[in-house]
Design an enzyme around this catalytic site. Structure first.
Site: not given
Ligand SMILES: *[C@@H]1O[C@H](CO)[C@@H](O)[C@H](O)[C@H]1NC(C)=O
Ligand SMILES: *[C@@H]1O[C@H](CO)[C@@H](O)[C@H](O)[C@H]1NC(C)=O
Ligand SMILES: *[C@@H]1O[C@H](CO)[C@@H](O)[C@H](O)[C@H]1NC(C)=O
Ligand SMILES: *[C@@H]1O[C@H](CO)[C@@H](O)[C@H](O)[C@H]1NC(C)=O
Ligand SMILES: *[C@@H]1O[C@H](CO)[C@@H](O)[C@H](O)[C@H]1NC(C)=O
Ligand SMILES: *[C@@H]1O[C@H](CO)[C@@H](O)[C@H](O)[C@H]1NC(C)=O
Length: 469
Positions: A151, A402, A427
């Site tokens: 991320s 995601d 994710h």
């Protein structure tokens, strides 16, 4: 029946997150760039040397911490732990300044007057100093350093290789939305991907789409508001629902469910069962209306708010959602300064209410909260956005379930900036601990990561022969 059995079987599959590390502290300048301030503070890092072959210059696996307490990333980045023995690597997880316990001004750090040293560039400079220290301050470093991150941490893993290629041999950047910045991607793509996960379950996204109007109409009368409070188990005054907070809470819940739609139960952001989207969608699996629709939504929120809790609590929808396990309070400021990531919904191609991206409004809100205006182009100018032809030794991986893949690459940039798309993955699933339910796409991605890591380590060693032997 079969569906129910399958889901409840998943609920018992959990992943091992009992990794052992020493907690250490490292002193960094408050301001790496202006030379006027002399203050320093300490950032936390977690270290494990159990597998490290220091004598033969084993690599250092370095997690570039993102917006949250570092233990959360250490606990859930199983991939680094699982491959460390094979590479005889030392493992380091560095905590991002202003998060967890790495706060320069203690509990005042997030206040307007103190928050200004929270930038990605300062955090990367902290990591550069720490890596230099881990290399014993050698002018010619001996240990190949591989950066990992998911991320925003994935963005940092990529950026540290871009900015400090002499310190980092290569980077695994998972689910890094590095072109989520203004003008680079369509703002509704994120919510279209969220919707796609719910659409896989019959009627689910349609019911959610219909629920907004219903919730708004109930909230507009006193008795309707009381009904909503009772049915949805909301905290606070029951005769006056704060409708905008409630809608935001629900939207954020659906986004989170899509982000962490993993094949195993996890408490990474908040405690949730395995396959959480399918679990909540079982309550919306027929065409519902009126009170039966609200009852379905109530069961969905109950899973989101109360899963794994011993005693059921009312839904604190006004609290906002800063992911209790991460403690990501500072992210709001980062989003208000350099990490401007436009997200919108059309209400046509997604299951949300129409909500345009309004930069003027966004800026005004940021100014009210923090006394700052966003610098819309800052991250692009600092790091290159999607123009990474001059970068090298980076793998960007994206899961096709995601929502953050909206800000990702879909094909490789160059020979040494590779992109891996992972079917059926949420994710940064590829960085998560492996699970018996993993499918071949994520297993293949992890194999490719290992091939890249081996290659980067070999080329570091080939270049540093004179140092190492
Ligand atoms: C990390 O894992 C340890 C050991 O299981 C646990 O005690 C701790 O609460 C976890 N921390 C986070 C933030 O997930
Ligand atoms: C902040 O920290 C100080 C000193 O540790 C403590 O006395 C105070 O209660 C804390 N304030 C808040 C709001 O947590
Ligand atoms: C609220 O009261 C109005 C007027 O009595 C009624 O028409 C409506 O159905 C009630 N709504 C709920 C949710 O009970
Ligand atoms: C809600 O109830 C509180 C106390 O019971 C009262 O003071 C307030 O005026 C009520 N609000 C509305 C909108 O009826
Ligand atoms: C839902 O409520 C509306 C308005 O009260 C009504 O016209 C409609 O028939 C109801 N739908 C169902 C499926 O009960
Ligand atoms: C955007 O927000 C500003 C400030 O709140 C407002 O004046 C403007 O009308 C909004 N623009 C649109 C297109 O909604």
């Amino acid at each position: 029946m079969w569906r129910y059995l399958l889901l409840s079987m998943f609920l018992f599959v959990n992943v091992n997150t009992h990794y052992l590390y020493k907690t250490k502290w490292f002193e960094v300048p408050l301001d790496h760039f202006g030379l006027g301030r002399k203050e320093t503070f300490k950032i936390k890092y977690l270290e494990n040397e159990d597998y490290w072959n220091k004598n033969e210059y084993g690599p250092i696996f370095f997690y570039t911490g993102n917006e949250g307490q570092i233990e959360a990333f250490a606990n859930y980045t199983g991939f680094m732990w699982e491959i460390a023995a094979e590479y005889q690597a030392k493992i380091v997880f560095a905590e991002h300044r202003y998060y967890g316990e790495s706060k320069p001004f203690g509990n005042k750090s997030l206040e307007k007057e103190y928050i200004g040293y929270l930038t990605s560039a300062q955090a990367l400079a902290d990591y550069a100093d720490l890596i230099n220290y881990l290399q014993n301050n050698e002018i010619k470093p001996r240990y190949p350093v591989i950066a990992f991150g998911g991320s925003y941490g994935g963005m940092l893993a990529a950026y540290i290789r871009i900015k400090y290629p002499h310190l980092v041999a290569g980077s695994i950047a998972a689910s890094a939305p590095i072109h989520m910045f203004p003008g680079m991607t369509k703002c509704d793509l994120f919510n279209r991907i969220v919707t796609a996960s719910f659409k896989r379950n019959l009627y689910c996204s349609e019911n959610i789409q219909k629920s907004w109007h219903l919730i708004r109409s109930y909230s507009s009368s006193v008795n309707g508001s009381e009904y909503l409070h009772k049915t949805l188990n909301l905290c606070g005054a029951s005769n006056a629902t704060d409708i905008n907070s409630l809608i935001e809470y629900l939207e954020s819940a659906y986004v989170t469910l899509a982000m962490v739609n993993y094949p195993f139960a996890s408490s990474f952001l908040t405690p949730l069962p395995a396959q959480p989207v399918a679990v909540v969608c079982q309550y919306l699996n027929q065409n519902l209306a009126n009170e039966s629709l609200l009852e379905g939504i109530a069961k969905v929120i109950d899973v989101y708010a109360n899963y794994g809790k011993k005693t059921k609590q009312c839904v604190d929808y006004k609290e906002g959602d800063n992911y209790q396990n991460l403690d990501a309070g500072g992210w709001d400021f980062q989003a208000c300064t350099e990490m401007v990531m436009p997200v919108c919904s059309t209400g046509q191609n997604d299951m949300f209410e129409a909500s345009p991206w309004n930069f003027t409004k966004f800026s005004e809100d940021c100014y009210k909260k923090y006394n700052v205006y966003p610098r819309e182009n800052m991250a692009r100018l600092e790091y290159g956005g999607d123009l990474l032809q001059a970068a090298s030794n980076i793998v960007f991986s994206y899961g096709l379930l995601d929502p953050w893949t909206a800000g990702g690459f879909i094909s490789s940039v160059s020979d040494s900036v590779d992109v891996i798309l992972i079917a059926d993955a949420a994710h940064h699933l590829d960085l998560m601990p492996s699970s018996p339910d993993d499918q071949s796409p994520v297993k293949d991605a992890r194999e490719k990561h290992k091939q890249h890591i081996s290659k980067w380590i070999d080329s570091f060693r080939a270049r540093n022969k004179h140092v190492v032997t």
